[in-house]
Design a protein around this motif. Structure first.
Motif, PDB file in Angstrom:
ATOM      1  N   GLU A 131       1.095  -1.079   0.061  1.00 15.27           N
ATOM      2  CA  GLU A 131       0.006   0.025   0.010  1.00 15.27           C
ATOM      3  C   GLU A 131       0.808   1.276  -0.035  1.00 15.27           C
ATOM      4  OE1 GLU A 131      -2.674   0.131   3.167  1.00 15.27           O
ATOM      5  OE2 GLU A 131      -3.965  -1.654   2.350  1.00 15.27           O
ATOM      6  N   LYS A 132       1.984   1.110   0.636  1.00 15.54           N
ATOM      7  CA  LYS A 132       2.853   2.358   0.744  1.00 15.54           C
ATOM      8  C   LYS A 132       3.532   2.592  -0.582  1.00 15.54           C
ATOM      9  CE  LYS A 132       6.343   3.962   3.703  1.00 15.54           C
ATOM     10  NZ  LYS A 132       7.815   3.869   4.801  1.00 15.54           N
ATOM     11  N   TYR A 133       3.840   1.358  -1.147  1.00 12.46           N
ATOM     12  CA  TYR A 133       4.484   1.476  -2.370  1.00 12.46           C
ATOM     13  C   TYR A 133       3.579   2.209  -3.465  1.00 12.46           C
ATOM     14  CZ  TYR A 133       6.401  -0.045  -6.885  1.00 12.46           C
ATOM     15  OH  TYR A 133       6.843  -0.030  -8.337  1.00 12.46           O
ATOM     16  N   ASP A 134       2.442   1.724  -3.592  1.00 13.74           N
ATOM     17  CA  ASP A 134       1.131   2.157  -4.480  1.00 13.74           C
ATOM     18  C   ASP A 134       0.894   3.594  -4.297  1.00 13.74           C
ATOM     19  OD1 ASP A 134       0.891  -0.397  -5.376  1.00 13.74           O
ATOM     20  OD2 ASP A 134      -0.706  -0.797  -4.279  1.00 13.74           O
ATOM     21  N   PHE A 135       1.035   4.122  -2.972  1.00 12.99           N
ATOM     22  CA  PHE A 135       0.862   5.317  -2.752  1.00 12.99           C
ATOM     23  C   PHE A 135       1.913   6.391  -3.274  1.00 12.99           C
ATOM     24  CE2 PHE A 135       2.154   8.897   0.290  1.00 12.99           C
ATOM     25  CZ  PHE A 135       1.008   9.848   0.094  1.00 12.99           C
ATOM     26  N   LYS A 136       3.123   5.733  -3.079  1.00 14.82           N
ATOM     27  CA  LYS A 136       4.181   6.444  -3.770  1.00 14.82           C
ATOM     28  C   LYS A 136       4.130   6.640  -5.403  1.00 14.82           C
ATOM     29  CE  LYS A 136       9.259   6.007  -3.759  1.00 14.82           C
ATOM     30  NZ  LYS A 136      10.362   5.135  -3.677  1.00 14.82           N
ATOM     31  N   ILE A 137       3.619   5.565  -5.910  1.00 21.28           N
ATOM     32  CA  ILE A 137       3.496   5.625  -7.436  1.00 21.28           C
ATOM     33  C   ILE A 137       2.507   6.496  -7.797  1.00 21.28           C
ATOM     34  CG2 ILE A 137       3.051   4.484  -9.500  1.00 21.28           C
ATOM     35  CD1 ILE A 137       4.356   2.095  -8.092  1.00 21.28           C
ATOM     36  N   GLN A 138       1.513   6.655  -6.939  1.00 18.37           N
ATOM     37  CA  GLN A 138       0.239   7.613  -7.570  1.00 18.37           C
ATOM     38  C   GLN A 138       0.499   8.808  -7.280  1.00 18.37           C
ATOM     39  OE1 GLN A 138      -3.809   6.808  -6.348  1.00 18.37           O
ATOM     40  NE2 GLN A 138      -3.414   4.682  -5.662  1.00 18.37           N
ATOM     41  N   LYS A 139       1.363   9.202  -6.146  1.00 20.62           N
ATOM     42  CA  LYS A 139       1.943  10.494  -5.838  1.00 20.62           C
ATOM     43  C   LYS A 139       2.743  11.236  -7.014  1.00 20.62           C
ATOM     44  CE  LYS A 139       4.001  13.127  -1.997  1.00 20.62           C
ATOM     45  NZ  LYS A 139       4.847  12.740  -0.605  1.00 20.62           N
ATOM     46  N   LEU A 140       3.584  10.252  -7.577  1.00 20.85           N
ATOM     47  CA  LEU A 140       4.517  10.461  -8.687  1.00 20.85           C
ATOM     48  C   LEU A 140       3.674  10.836  -9.962  1.00 20.85           C
ATOM     49  CD1 LEU A 140       7.532   7.917  -8.485  1.00 20.85           C
ATOM     50  CD2 LEU A 140       7.703  10.264  -8.315  1.00 20.85           C
ATOM     51  N   ARG A 141       2.689   9.885 -10.210  1.00 21.12           N
ATOM     52  CA  ARG A 141       2.155   9.985 -11.465  1.00 21.12           C
ATOM     53  C   ARG A 141       0.945  11.009 -11.533  1.00 21.12           C
ATOM     54  NH1 ARG A 141      -0.555   4.292 -13.446  1.00 21.12           N
ATOM     55  NH2 ARG A 141      -0.346   5.654 -15.550  1.00 21.12           N
ATOM     56  N   PHE A 142       0.246  11.469 -10.542  1.00 24.13           N
ATOM     57  CA  PHE A 142      -0.844  12.316 -10.671  1.00 24.13           C
ATOM     58  C   PHE A 142      -0.417  13.777 -11.184  1.00 24.13           C
ATOM     59  CE2 PHE A 142      -3.264   9.414  -7.693  1.00 24.13           C
ATOM     60  CZ  PHE A 142      -3.677   8.862  -8.680  1.00 24.13           C
ATOM     61  N   ASN A 143      -1.214  14.323 -12.117  1.00 23.21           N
ATOM     62  CA  ASN A 143      -0.587  15.428 -12.769  1.00 23.21           C
ATOM     63  C   ASN A 143      -1.438  16.720 -12.159  1.00 23.21           C
ATOM     64  OD1 ASN A 143       0.898  17.179 -14.390  1.00 23.21           O
ATOM     65  ND2 ASN A 143      -0.145  16.594 -16.069  1.00 23.21           N
TER      66      ASN A 143
END
Length: 660
Positions: free
Chosen positions: A553-565
């Motif tokens: 879940e922490k890893y998914d949050f990290k990726i979402q944070k990077l991706r969202f424009n």
């Protein structure tokens, strides 16, 4: 950490079970008590942990004993019915029996609870399911779908919730399909990084596509090998050999296959394929030049000489020479035939990556240029920071031509419906497709194609709208442009951006007009290198259920944070960062990419504000929480009321109270 003993789990279960039965007697749905719900989730995690731990130690008999004891317990039944209740907010087709009509329909939930007991196992075995055939993309071909009963769905969920940790720990970590914490993008990222950093003189790729993987599995093999409790094996036979009613009202039995809409089918397929690959990699003749190795331990390195990657029916096997590739193709086709599966020879092939070469896999095209053929002055041989990479093969990764054409045809057909339908439903359909495209393809070298796709959608909409409003005369192109495209308040600050104005249903005022914008595929996400999605080494070797859920879940949050424009000033992004991507109501990860699935909740409601000063305070960040739209409905449900109370230190807790 050792697995929990059956006695400890029984004690905890009995204390929770007493609370749930008390609420059921009062005709209160137990999972509306959020403190009790939290206790149940913690207990379930302990149970899943112990099942997964036993499977890792090859003590499958003990794991099945735990499943046998708890599978029809009140707690598991309640959790499975709760999942069905949440799904009822979406459109789900069911056949016969109880159907949950709305999110607040607790009466049918109680009926399902009574019908999902152990006593009704024989009743479910005699149930019929409906078979329907829908057309595929290819002309003349059809896909078989089976629509089962809601009670049957609950029964499957009960077994899947406990069988999933067992199967997850038995299969290799290179299975990316139908598993928690893994997806197709991670499989693409693993293969791309392996190609970039490996020696291509010993790199042969065997791409295998299994033909109709769900439709041809032999039932006899599944019944022999699949780990299932002996007490309830009649249920497994029932799910494999459904008594069905076809469209012509003819009764029949499924002699082969596991149907695609079943929840237990992906578990069965993953287990069967993992046993085949275990037999394949343990073959002594295959390893003439090296010793056999264990799938779980020796295939994790990106520079490994031999490995496999699997996503559903798509397989990639990496070997070191042409002889091994040829032998492995023959060997694997023979092993698949034992189970009833066949290799699709049209889509399967062997690739030598030493020459400049390209192939398609999982919707992406892999164009490989070996490091031998790259000059030092080549500007393309750079990483995301702009640094020149010397000992690295170049991989250009982009959306495949066949997928690109099919996406454009599909979008054009849906936009064509606008001639006879309103703009809003068509725009919502198109937006859902564009969101899916952006979610999967906003990586690597897809910038140009996504930009062109954005212009293609605008052009199609403009042409159809001009044709639709032909009664407006010669100047209708200008009228269409002003009415639907030209604006000043675009969220992406674009002068030309398709929108549709509707009345905001949440607003009680007449001024509550809401604009729905067309999704800009190119700018919906930040386009990142595919290496960002690759699972870290710690998570690659981890089992999801062995106290590693929070890591994923922490890893998914990290990726979402990077991706969202989103801009830093965006309210949604501020709340998303503040809550660390977790919904405070259900304590699961929020997917902010789909705006229709999220809602901003006011802790101290605006209706209870007496003056403008109180309203101004209520709209501040301290008073706001980001929730799933389903959780937001639960908070404002008519039968039960929930409130999220914030503490002075910025933390929060969830409190439940009955309506009087």
């Amino acid at each position: 950490m050792n697995s929990y003993s059956l006695g400890i789990l029984k004690k905890e279960f009995l204390s929770i079970n007493a609370k749930t039965l008390m609420l059921i007697k009062k005709k209160i749905w137990p999972l509306t008590d959020l403190l009790l719900k939290k206790e149940i989730k913690v207990w379930l995690q302990k149970l899943q942990y112990s099942i997964s731990d036993f499977a890792n130690k090859n003590e499958i008999g003990l794991a099945l004993r735990y499943i046998d004891y708890f599978v029809f317990s009140t707690i598991i039944r309640l959790l499975c019915i709760e999942k069905v209740r949440i799904r009822s907010s979406r459109s789900t087709a069911r056949f016969n029996g109880c159907i949950i009509k709305s999110f607040i329909d607790y009466k049918t939930c109680f009926q399902l609870f009574e019908q999902s007991s152990v006593k009704n196992v024989n009743f479910i075995i005699k149930m019929l399911v409906k078979v329907m055939k829908i057309p595929k993309k290819k002309l003349g071909k059809k896909r078989v779908l089976v629509f089962s009963n809601t009670i049957d769905l609950v029964f499957q969920l009960q077994f899947v919730s406990l069988l999933d940790p067992l199967i997850d720990s038995l299969i290799s970590n290179k299975f990316y399909g139908f598993r928690k914490g893994r997806n197709a993008l991670q499989a693409v990222a693993y293969l791309s990084k392996s190609i970039q950093f490996s020696d291509l003189t010993e790199y042969y790729v065997l791409k295998i596509d299994i033909k109709k993987c769900f439709n041809n599995l032999k039932h006899s093999y599944i019944l022999k090998s699949f780990p299932f409790t002996k007490k309830y094996k009649t249920l497994l036979i029932h799910w494999l050999k459904y008594s069905s009613i076809e469209q012509n009202n003819k009764k029949d039995k499924l002699r082969k296959s596991i149907h695609q809409r079943s929840i237990i089918s992906p578990l069965i397929f993953n287990f069967v394929l993992s046993t085949i690959l275990n037999n394949f990699f343990n073959d002594k003749q295959f390893f003439k030049y090296s010793k056999p190795f264990n799938l779980k331990s020796n295939l994790h390195s990106i520079k490994a000489k031999r490995f496999f990657i699997s996503y559903a029916s798509d397989l990639i096997i990496k070997v070191i020479n042409a002889n091994e590739a040829g032998y492995s193709f023959i060997k694997l086709t023979g092993l698949l035939k034992i189970v009833g599966l066949h290799v699709n020879k049209e889509k399967s092939s062997i690739y030598n990556l030493l020459d400049k070469f390209k192939f398609d896999w999982l919707g992406y095209t892999f164009l490989i240029i070996p490091k031998v053929k790259i000059y030092s002055s080549t500007s393309i041989n750079q990483d995301e920071r702009g640094l020149v990479l010397k000992n690295k093969n170049i991989l250009i990764l982009y959306l495949s031509n066949s997928n690109y054409k099919s996406i454009k045809i599909n979008l054009k057909n849906i936009i064509g419906l606008l001639k006879h339908h309103a703009l809003l439903p068509v725009l919502r359909k198109v937006n859902s497709i564009l969101q899916g495209i952006a979610r999967y393809f906003s990586f690597a070298n897809n910038t140009k194609r996504l930009n062109y796709l954005c212009h293609f959608v605008d052009r199609c909409f403009w042409r159809v709208l001009v044709e639709k409003f032909r009664c407006n005369g010669i100047r209708r192109p200008r009228w269409v442009s002003k009415a639907f495209f030209i604006n000043t308040d675009s969220p992406l600050s674009k002068k030309w951006h398709l929108f549709c104005s509707t009345i905001n249903q949440n607003s009680t005022k007449k001024q509550g007009i809401l604009k729905i914008w067309c999704v800009d595929v190119a700018n919906y996400y930040r386009i990142l290198p595919i290496s960002k999605v690759l699972l870290p080494k710690i998570l690659q070797n981890c089992d999801y259920y062995l106290d590693n859920q929070w890591k994923f879940e922490k890893y998914d949050f990290k990726i979402q944070k990077l991706r969202f424009n989103f801009t830093n000033k965006s309210l949604v992004m501020k709340l998303f960062k503040k809550q660390k991507g977790i919904c405070p109501f259900c304590e699961t990860l929020i997917d902010v990419s789909n705006s229709e699935n999220t809602e901003i909740h006011h802790v101290y409601t605006l209706n209870s504000c007496k003056n403008n000063n109180e309203k101004a305070i209520a709209k501040k960040l301290i008073n706001l929480k980001l929730l799933h739209s389903v959780c937001h409905k639960a908070v404002h449900s008519k039968e039960k009321h929930y409130s999220i109370s914030s503490l002075n230190n910025g933390d929060y807790f969830i409190k439940f109270f009955n309506s009087k």
